[in-house]
Design an enzyme around this catalytic site. Structure first.
Site, short mmCIF file in Angstrom:
data_model
loop_
_atom_site.label_atom_id
_atom_site.label_comp_id
_atom_site.label_asym_id
_atom_site.label_seq_id
_atom_site.Cartn_x
_atom_site.Cartn_y
_atom_site.Cartn_z
N HIS A 313 -38.18 6.31 -4.64
CA HIS A 313 -37.00 6.81 -5.34
C HIS A 313 -36.19 5.64 -5.82
O HIS A 313 -36.12 4.61 -5.13
CB HIS A 313 -36.16 7.68 -4.39
N ASP A 370 -39.47 15.99 -3.52
CA ASP A 370 -40.61 16.71 -4.10
C ASP A 370 -41.83 16.73 -3.22
O ASP A 370 -42.77 17.47 -3.49
CB ASP A 370 -40.99 16.06 -5.44
#
Ligand code: ACO
Length: 436
Positions: A313, A370
């Protein structure tokens, strides 16, 4: 040649070739890194800053969402995501993001009523769905239909009117589940199902997606709660790619429906909202835990474009707090449905192997939101093509809240970055007959 010298109150930028220097003020937020205010830099120094991908750039001031990526903290209006996911519900989180405070009983009822009574679509919009090919990706339908809302709701496109801004916000939040469910229904060839006012937001969405006129549909409360929690976990995430897209689109004065359509388009990419779909495809491709080392090796190979989807991320250099809640929710949903999905086992093993690998440790790559969401959504019977659509549905409130905040910011200007030009200059135009 220039360099910067930090001091306690600000930075001094020095141009070594001319010996000139400029003081750059530092602005402090209530949490997180301070920012160096470079707004006057170009006028003073004749230089721009250079930051492709905005890795060191704060693009706006915001009071909505705070992320501490090093510590794995996410807060909306000061409340932690873990507490909101456990104690709150999506409607309350929507109110919080839009208004800055949690609603009292009366405010909550009024807000929920307003959302409920905006869930139907203009009947003529149904023709839009029917114009698409049956095999269209539902995100393509969503980008088109949401953009088209500006052609139907003219009374909420005047961005200078606070009442119209609020009506547009409510319409977008309320109609997104109807649009998402219709996109799904169209792709499977079933009739569109209209919203029902006796159901809450998540229940309504499940009903519109999975019910058929031929029989009664009873909403499973465990699944409705899980759906609501998935919406909470995706509601906002400060200045990510799609939110920044919404802000940039809105900075020109574009209407809110067009801006949110732009956000949906940006979310679609596999590096952003498309990752949950990609995670499931990746797990299916891996197939068995014996093949995990092979895929880990590929993820580490610089000559192989493969990346571990659902890992890494831009902001989190720690476990994404949303991924932890999602993993727990995943176990609850699978237990409720009596599903034993080998992909969950595979995902947990993949996570374990990756987290013990020095490559992922050194680069601080952890599971993001996710990584587990696709497995829950698959268990709930959503096709993979709907995963990003659900993300867009939930993120709409964040986009809308950020868009409103931007419009109401007195310092707001059209977003217009500059560039470092490295192309040709001063070329003389050759006639076509002279070109080799
Ligand atoms: N697998 C393997 N290596 C990775 C991964 C990954 N998933 N993610 C990052 N890396 C490596 C990069 O190769 C790079 O290595 P290098 O320094 O040797 O060149 C380093 O880690 C930093 O990666 P960047 O791409 O520079 O980081 P950036 O902040 O630009 O990208 C992103 C973040 C796009 C999320 C990236 O981690 C990624 O592609 N992850 C997979 C896709 C994904 O899960 N996206 C969902 C994001 S969350 C969301 O949108 C809801």
């Amino acid at each position: 040649m220039t360099d910067t010298n930090a001091n306690t109150k600000g930075f001094t930028l020095t141009d070594n070739s001319s010996n000139q220097s400029w003081d750059l003020p530092v602005l402090e937020g209530t949490a997180g890194p301070s920012v160096i205010d470079v707004r006057k830099l170009y006028a003073q120094t004749d230089c721009f800053t250079y930051d492709p991908g905005f890795t060191s750039t704060g693009s706006c001031e915001s009071k909505i969402t705070y992320i501490d990526g090093e510590e794995g903290i996410l807060m909306h209006r000061g409340y932690s995501i873990e507490e909101l996911a456990e104690k709150s519900d999506f409607m309350e989180v929507c109110y919080l993001l839009l208004h800055g405070e949690l609603p009292n009983v009366a405010e909550k009822k009024t807000f929920e009523n307003s959302i409920t009574y905006h869930t139907m679509l203009h009947e003529q919009m149904m023709n839009f769905f029917r114009g698409f090919r049956r095999d269209s990706h539902p995100m393509a339908i969503m980008v088109g239909v949401v953009g088209a809302m500006s052609a139907f709701y003219h009374d909420s496109t005047d961005i200078s009117d606070p009442h119209q801004r609020m009506v547009a916000s409510h319409r977008l939040i309320a109609k997104m589940p109807t649009i998402a469910a219709n996109a799904y229904k169209y792709s499977v060839g079933q009739p569109f199902v209209y919203p029902r006012n006796n159901l809450n937001y998540a229940e309504n969405f499940l009903m519109m997606t999975f019910s058929v006129p031929a029989e009664d549909y009873v909403v499973n409360p465990v699944l409705a709660r899980a759906m609501d929690r998935i919406f909470i976990l995706h509601a906002d995430h400060e200045q990510n790619a799609s939110t920044s897209t919404v802000r940039i689109a809105g900075s020109s004065g574009a209407n809110p429906f067009a801006c949110i359509a732009a956000g949906i388009a940006s979310l679609w990419g596999p590096a952003h909202g498309g990752a949950n779909e990609a995670v499931l495809k990746m797990l299916q491709e891996i197939g068995h835990k014996d093949r995990i080392p092979e895929f880990i090796q590929r993820a580490k190979d610089k000559d192989d474009p493969f990346r571990l989807m659902g890992f890494g991320h831009r902001v989190y250099k720690n476990y994404d707090p949303r991924a932890a809640v999602m993993r727990t929710s995943c176990h609850e949903v699978l237990a409720e449905l009596g599903v034993e999905d080998p992909l969950l086992e595979l995902a947990m093993e993949l996570e374990k192997v990756a987290l013990s690998d020095p490559y992922f440790a050194e680069k601080k790559l952890f599971p993001n939101v996710d990584f587990y969401s696709g497995i829950i959504l698959k268990a709930m019977n959503f096709p993979t093509s709907m995963f990003t659509v659900l993300f867009a549905l939930a993120r709409t409130v964040g986009w809308v809240a950020q868009w409103k905040e931007m419009i109401e910011d007195p310092n707001q200007k059209i977003s217009r970055p500059r560039q470092l030009y490295t192309g040709n200059t001063g070329r003389k135009y050759p006639n076509l007959s002279d070109r080799s």
